[in-house]
Design a protein around this motif. Structure first.
Motif, PDB file in Angstrom:
ATOM      1  N   GLY A  15       1.047  -1.173  -0.063  1.00 18.05           N
ATOM      2  CA  GLY A  15       0.049   0.247   0.105  1.00 18.05           C
ATOM      3  C   GLY A  15       0.915   1.249   0.125  1.00 18.05           C
ATOM      4  O   GLY A  15       0.221   2.314   0.191  1.00 18.05           O
ATOM      5  N   ARG A  16       1.998   1.210  -0.222  1.00 16.23           N
ATOM      6  CA  ARG A  16       3.053   2.247  -0.361  1.00 16.23           C
ATOM      7  C   ARG A  16       3.657   2.426  -1.528  1.00 16.23           C
ATOM      8  O   ARG A  16       3.744   1.342  -2.251  1.00 16.23           O
ATOM      9  N   VAL A  17       4.003   3.429  -1.984  1.00 15.24           N
ATOM     10  CA  VAL A  17       4.687   3.928  -3.364  1.00 15.24           C
ATOM     11  C   VAL A  17       6.029   4.213  -3.287  1.00 15.24           C
ATOM     12  O   VAL A  17       6.314   5.150  -2.384  1.00 15.24           O
ATOM     13  N   ASP A  26      12.134  20.420  -3.141  1.00 19.48           N
ATOM     14  CA  ASP A  26      11.559  20.286  -2.174  1.00 19.48           C
ATOM     15  C   ASP A  26      10.303  19.262  -2.304  1.00 19.48           C
ATOM     16  O   ASP A  26       9.377  19.347  -1.271  1.00 19.48           O
ATOM     17  N   ARG A  27      10.232  18.699  -3.181  1.00 19.50           N
ATOM     18  CA  ARG A  27       8.985  17.692  -3.635  1.00 19.50           C
ATOM     19  C   ARG A  27       9.474  16.303  -3.807  1.00 19.50           C
ATOM     20  O   ARG A  27      10.897  16.218  -4.325  1.00 19.50           O
ATOM     21  N   ARG A 109      -1.358  10.136   2.485  1.00 17.68           N
ATOM     22  CA  ARG A 109      -1.352  10.907   3.458  1.00 17.68           C
ATOM     23  C   ARG A 109      -0.225  12.312   3.031  1.00 17.68           C
ATOM     24  O   ARG A 109      -0.265  13.134   3.279  1.00 17.68           O
ATOM     25  N   HIS A 110       0.725  11.587   2.202  1.00 20.76           N
ATOM     26  CA  HIS A 110       1.764  12.225   1.726  1.00 20.76           C
ATOM     27  C   HIS A 110       1.498  13.254   0.622  1.00 20.76           C
ATOM     28  O   HIS A 110       2.459  13.833  -0.031  1.00 20.76           O
ATOM     29  N   LEU A 131      -3.114   2.404  -2.981  1.00 16.99           N
ATOM     30  CA  LEU A 131      -2.411   3.254  -2.155  1.00 16.99           C
ATOM     31  C   LEU A 131      -3.174   3.430  -0.568  1.00 16.99           C
ATOM     32  O   LEU A 131      -4.075   4.164  -0.718  1.00 16.99           O
ATOM     33  N   ALA A 132      -2.474   3.083   0.162  1.00 15.89           N
ATOM     34  CA  ALA A 132      -2.942   2.980   1.517  1.00 15.89           C
ATOM     35  C   ALA A 132      -2.993   4.719   2.008  1.00 15.89           C
ATOM     36  O   ALA A 132      -2.402   5.595   1.541  1.00 15.89           O
ATOM     37  N   GLU A 133      -4.051   4.893   2.948  1.00 13.66           N
ATOM     38  CA  GLU A 133      -4.366   6.346   3.458  1.00 13.66           C
ATOM     39  C   GLU A 133      -2.995   6.516   4.301  1.00 13.66           C
ATOM     40  O   GLU A 133      -2.583   7.652   4.271  1.00 13.66           O
TER      41      GLU A 133
END
Length: 133
Positions: A15-17, A26-27, A109-110, A131-133
């Motif tokens: 669930g993460r990328v 900065d991104r 959330r990111h 993609l997880a919350e």
């Protein structure tokens, strides 16, 4: 209106990328980069991922996941980036190289910390339950 043509690698795990941050930026951005003259999508992606992360993608496993267009971060308002996104398996140990300063695993959330085109991709992945919350 001008268009930046980019090819990116989508690597999801639990669930993460996987994302990267270049020195002085900065991104966070999905790993990949711009096509060089005469390169195919596959050639661009294999070269960029090797240069940035020191891993080899398996060309036979490449799967087109989508094409996304948004304003290019850090450019004039009339500059767009078109991101062609591929998933693929890899061999080797992920480690930052070239201009990459940080490798990070992100969740939905990111979203505020990534570029505009990556925000579109995050939305799409989240809506698809990838993609997880």
């Amino acid at each position: 209106m001008s268009l930046i043509d980019k090819i990116a690698w989508l690597h999801l795990q639990e669930g993460r990328v996987l994302s990267t941050r270049s020195r002085g930026k900065d991104r966070y951005y999905l790993p990949g980069g711009k096509r060089e003259a005469g390169e195919t999508d596959t050639q661009t992606l294999l070269r960029e991922i090797w240069e940035e992360l020191t891993i080899a993608l398996d060309p036979a496993s490449l799967q087109l996941r989508g094409v996304f267009t948004a304003p290019a971060h850090g450019h004039a308002p009339d500059v767009l980036v078109q991101m062609t996104l591929y998933a693929a398996t890899h061999t080797g140990q992920l480690q930052p190289a070239a201009e990459i300063e940080e490798i990070i695993w992100l969740t939905y959330r990111h979203r505020p910390q990534v570029s505009a085109v990556d925000q579109l991709i995050f939305d799409w992945l989240h809506q698809n339950g990838e993609l997880a919350e």
